[in-house]
Design an enzyme around this catalytic site. Structure first.
Site, PDB file in Angstrom:
ATOM      1  N   CYS A   1      42.239  27.753  43.301  1.00  0.00           N
ATOM      2  CA  CYS A   1      43.380  27.753  42.372  1.00  0.00           C
ATOM      3  C   CYS A   1      44.541  26.348  42.805  1.00  0.00           C
ATOM      4  O   CYS A   1      44.765  25.739  41.863  1.00  0.00           O
ATOM      5  CB  CYS A   1      43.993  28.966  42.240  1.00  0.00           C
ATOM      6  SG  CYS A   1      44.704  29.529  43.957  1.00  0.00           S
TER       7      CYS A   1
ATOM      8  N   ARG B   1      35.879  32.921  53.770  1.00  0.00           N
ATOM      9  CA  ARG B   1      36.841  33.927  53.714  1.00  0.00           C
ATOM     10  C   ARG B   1      36.557  34.919  54.915  1.00  0.00           C
ATOM     11  O   ARG B   1      35.368  34.995  55.322  1.00  0.00           O
ATOM     12  CB  ARG B   1      37.102  34.914  52.733  1.00  0.00           C
ATOM     13  CG  ARG B   1      37.718  34.294  51.462  1.00  0.00           C
ATOM     14  CD  ARG B   1      37.805  35.214  50.180  1.00  0.00           C
ATOM     15  NE  ARG B   1      38.085  34.487  48.918  1.00  0.00           N
ATOM     16  CZ  ARG B   1      38.240  34.994  47.733  1.00  0.00           C
ATOM     17  NH1 ARG B   1      38.055  36.383  47.917  1.00  0.00           N
ATOM     18  NH2 ARG B   1      38.690  34.252  46.716  1.00  0.00           N
TER      19      ARG B   1
ATOM     20  N   GLN C   1      32.129  30.540  44.273  1.00  0.00           N
ATOM     21  CA  GLN C   1      32.687  31.089  43.119  1.00  0.00           C
ATOM     22  C   GLN C   1      32.355  30.468  41.750  1.00  0.00           C
ATOM     23  O   GLN C   1      32.621  29.340  41.750  1.00  0.00           O
ATOM     24  CB  GLN C   1      34.388  31.406  43.342  1.00  0.00           C
ATOM     25  CG  GLN C   1      34.787  32.680  43.976  1.00  0.00           C
ATOM     26  CD  GLN C   1      36.091  32.952  44.103  1.00  0.00           C
ATOM     27  OE1 GLN C   1      37.078  32.067  44.383  1.00  0.00           O
ATOM     28  NE2 GLN C   1      36.469  34.190  44.020  1.00  0.00           N
TER      29      GLN C   1
ATOM     30  N   ASP D   1      34.572  29.745  39.490  1.00  0.00           N
ATOM     31  CA  ASP D   1      35.921  30.005  39.362  1.00  0.00           C
ATOM     32  C   ASP D   1      36.437  29.001  38.355  1.00  0.00           C
ATOM     33  O   ASP D   1      35.817  28.042  38.034  1.00  0.00           O
ATOM     34  CB  ASP D   1      36.508  29.554  40.788  1.00  0.00           C
ATOM     35  CG  ASP D   1      37.821  30.323  41.036  1.00  0.00           C
ATOM     36  OD1 ASP D   1      38.349  31.143  40.038  1.00  0.00           O
ATOM     37  OD2 ASP D   1      38.369  30.143  42.139  1.00  0.00           O
TER      38      ASP D   1
ATOM     39  N   LYS E   1      45.934  41.889  37.051  1.00  0.00           N
ATOM     40  CA  LYS E   1      44.460  41.408  36.866  1.00  0.00           C
ATOM     41  C   LYS E   1      43.601  42.216  36.129  1.00  0.00           C
ATOM     42  O   LYS E   1      43.998  43.721  36.038  1.00  0.00           O
ATOM     43  CB  LYS E   1      43.824  40.970  38.183  1.00  0.00           C
ATOM     44  CG  LYS E   1      43.558  42.228  39.324  1.00  0.00           C
ATOM     45  CD  LYS E   1      42.942  41.592  40.410  1.00  0.00           C
ATOM     46  CE  LYS E   1      42.703  42.535  41.495  1.00  0.00           C
ATOM     47  NZ  LYS E   1      41.774  42.280  42.646  1.00  0.00           N
TER      48      LYS E   1
ATOM     49  N   HIS F   1      43.652  32.907  36.089  1.00  0.00           N
ATOM     50  CA  HIS F   1      42.600  32.945  37.224  1.00  0.00           C
ATOM     51  C   HIS F   1      41.551  33.666  36.704  1.00  0.00           C
ATOM     52  O   HIS F   1      41.791  34.878  36.305  1.00  0.00           O
ATOM     53  CB  HIS F   1      42.984  33.458  38.559  1.00  0.00           C
ATOM     54  CG  HIS F   1      44.370  32.714  39.209  1.00  0.00           C
ATOM     55  ND1 HIS F   1      44.599  32.012  40.277  1.00  0.00           N
ATOM     56  CD2 HIS F   1      45.703  32.921  38.562  1.00  0.00           C
ATOM     57  CE1 HIS F   1      45.627  31.820  40.449  1.00  0.00           C
ATOM     58  NE2 HIS F   1      46.536  32.164  39.816  1.00  0.00           N
TER      59      HIS F   1
END
Length: 656
Positions: A345, A374, A392, A394, A475, A521
């Site tokens: 992001c 991660r 991802q 993303d 979310k 997101h």
């Protein structure tokens, strides 16, 4: 007193038990499968109800002021949890009978069953299961009641100390309050809050599953205990179905199939939690990525890419350092601290800031197949499903507040199309503000409302998952259901008013003034690694033709057909078919069997007759024979097969 049970008023004596009220209200058949009762919310139960929502043993007296009771049935999720907790007590009773020196610790219910930890001189093994299960059956068939006693702390402490149960003494020392509760079944008494099923007969359909080591309180400085895992169901039929599902899950395990199909591998000694993609697996991934990039371009996204490293100050500004740093990796360059990105992001926000935007430029949709890292504990790493490095799919959408609901809807439509392509059903939850979060109450309320309205506008059922939002915004979480009914966390849509504020993102509105955009997101597949792992298990390795790394394999009957097979393969490759060949001096049946094990969709037999006819005999991996076809016909057939899932799902995609 009068009590409502499933909408039916029941009059019982003032000293009646919960069982008395339920027995009066329910048929004999229904009452037999009730394991407990719940006091419903006060609004449903009537005024004066204390501790609404708590569970009660059937043997418990009806509390004063209780106007209603909800039966808890053995096959309900809540009933299964109680049943499994009780089965853990039955297992502990059996272990104490067979191994009197064993000291008991804790035995909770878990999602898939239960476990109990024991301090024993020799750790248990699966070889002990037969004798323990036999004793469990004896206890279950005896139908021994679970009886509750509430004792003063000191009295309960002395009771367990006298039995040498030092772990129970330690637990009692950590409990606040003047009294504790104990439950007894037969000769076994355990410290427990309860409630429990009425008697041990409910634990008949139990099965011990595995053993493991576990430190007391999860601390490696404490003694290592021996943990026995088990499961239990309301009836034998349900248990048998579950065990069959487990066997099927083993057959479909993506780690096993990944090895057998040469898709990927792991080297835990040099890169734990990180995937080594083999040529066939990398081809699957590349096909999926190429399709996904084209799909995003069609839907108005711009493809971008941000760096892997950003200065720590940037992560502090975003809030990730305060709220997420235990999941991050850090490094040092020229005496400056950097964070390796766990998400994309920040890079996308900095790309947005490259130019001053007008309201006419919005929405800006940035898409990246971004590699992120991660930190996951080694104990939770699990093949492709839980890794430390992953990609991802993303995207971040920056839009005006007025555009927000429409953008969320478009993302929901993309999720729907992807799930339809692979035949997945799915569940949706709206996750709200967690305790550890940033941003104003007003922003959170606005963001949560936008998500709920979009889901409702899409006509999708949803649940509220209280307190499970991201630290910067609420979310939508989408959990797909595979062919075995298992749930997998997949897509997410997060609305964020806070990070645009922290990074001073603006656009010029119609009024000529600067305004703050909203950021969405979103990830649809989520982790590509996890999604591919789920796909491998969903299709048991037999990936759809459009995604199969090898769509067709030419199998020669004799060496004389090798030259023709090589020529036909070149023709298929030129026609866009991913084709291989097997010209080894082996029997045709052996080659067919190997192609079937490799999950090849089309097996093309090339013998003398086929060479003379200028074609191949087509056999599907299902075993069906389609007969003699030309190379051009085979290519058209494979292309149509590859395009069929897209047509079925209403998506446009051509492999020509």
């Amino acid at each position: 007193m009068d009590v409502q049970v499933e909408g039916r008023p029941v009059s019982v004596a003032s000293d009646a038990t919960v069982a008395d009220a339920l027995r009066e209200a329910l048929s004999g058949k229904k009452f037999k499968v009730v394991v407990a009762a719940r006091i419903p919310d006060a609004a449903d139960a009537g005024q004066g109800t204390e501790r609404a929502g708590r569970l009660l043993d059937l043997s418990a007296p009806i509390p004063a002021g209780c106007a209603a009771l909800e039966p808890v049935y053995a096959d309900s999720p809540e009933g299964l949890r109680l049943l499994r907790h009780s089965a853990a007590h039955v297992m502990a009773a059996a272990v104490k009978k067979l191994f009197p020196a064993a000291r008991v610790t804790i035995g909770p219910a878990i999602d898939s069953g239960f476990y109990y930890d024991f301090d024993v001189e020799r750790p248990f093994s699966s070889e002990d299961f037969a004798s323990i299960e036999a004793e469990m059956r004896r206890i279950a068939e005896a139908g021994l009641p679970f009886t509750r006693r509430d004792l003063p702390r000191d009295e309960a402490r002395a009771f367990f100390a006298g039995q040498g149960e030092t772990y129970k003494v330690e637990l009692i020392d950590g409990i606040e309050g003047d009294t504790v509760s104990l439950y007894t079944c037969g000769d076994f008494t355990d410290l427990c809050r309860g409630p429990h099923v009425p008697h041990t007969g409910f634990a008949r359909a139990s099965k011990l599953m595995s053993v493991a080591g576990a430190y007391w309180h999860g601390d490696e400085k404490n003694p290592m205990l021996s943990r026995i895992y088990g499961t239990a169901f309301a009836d034998q039929k349900s248990l048998d179905a579950y065990l069959r599902q487990l066997e099927e899950a083993k057959r479909r395990d993506h780690r096993k199939l990944g090895r057998e199909l040469s898709l990927f591998t792991f080297h835990e000694d040099v890169a734990p939690g990180m995937v080594f993609w083999l040529p066939r697996g990398m081809l699957v991934r590349t096909i999926l990525e190429d399709f996904w990039r084209k799909e995003h371009l069609k839907r108005g996204y711009d493809i971008v890419q941000g760096p892997q490293l950003l200065r720590v100050e940037t992560w502090q500004r975003s809030g990730h350092y305060d709220h997420y740093r235990e999941n991050m990796y850090f490094t040092q360059i020229d005496e400056d601290a950097y964070g390796i990105k766990p998400m994309n992001c920040i890079g996308h926000m900095l790309i947005y800031r490259h130019d001053l935007r007008s309201y006419r430029d919005l929405p800006q949709r940035y898409f990246e197949l971004g590699v992120v890292h991660r930190h996951e504990k080694s104990g939770v790493l699990h093949g492709l499903l839980r890794v430390r490095q992953f990609t991802q799919d993303d995207a971040h959408i920056l839009c005006t507040p007025e555009q927000l609901q429409g953008e969320i809807l478009e993302v929901i439509h993309l999720i729907r199309d992807l799930m339809g392509l692979f035949g997945f059903e799915y569940k949706v939850a709206v996750s709200t503000r967690p305790e550890s979060s940033i941003g104003t109450d007003e922003a959170w309320e606005q963001a949560t409302t936008a998500l709920i309205r979009a889901v409702e506008a899409a006509g999708i059922p949803y649940e509220i998952n209280a307190g499970d939002g991201a630290f910067y915004g609420p979310k939508i979480d989408v959990r797909l259901l595979d062919c075995l009914g298992r749930e997998w966390q997949c897509s997410t849509i997060q609305v964020d008013f806070t990070l645009p504020e922290r990074f001073d993102l603006v656009y010029v509105g119609q009024d000529g003034e600067r305004h703050r955009p909203v950021m969405v997101h979103r990830a649809i597949m989520g982790s590509l690694e996890r999604f591919i792992g789920v796909l491998v298990e969903q299709f048991a390795g037999a990936l759809p033709t459009w995604l199969a790394p090898e769509q067709a394999r030419l199998l020669t009957v004799t060496d004389d057909a090798a030259e023709a097979a090589a020529r036909m393969r070149r023709e298929l490759l030129e026609l866009g078919v991913r084709a291989g060949e097997d010209t080894r001096n082996e029997k045709l049946g052996f080659k067919v069997r190997e192609a079937q094990l490799a999950k090849i969709p089309y097996m093309l037999i090339v013998g003398d007759k086929e060479v003379q006819a200028g074609g191949v005999n087509v056999r599907l991996r299902s075993g069906e024979n389609l007969g003699l076809k030309s190379v051009a016909e085979v290519a058209a057939l494979i292309r149509a097969d590859a395009e069929e899932p897209f047509k079925r799902g209403g998506m446009r995609y051509s492999f020509s």
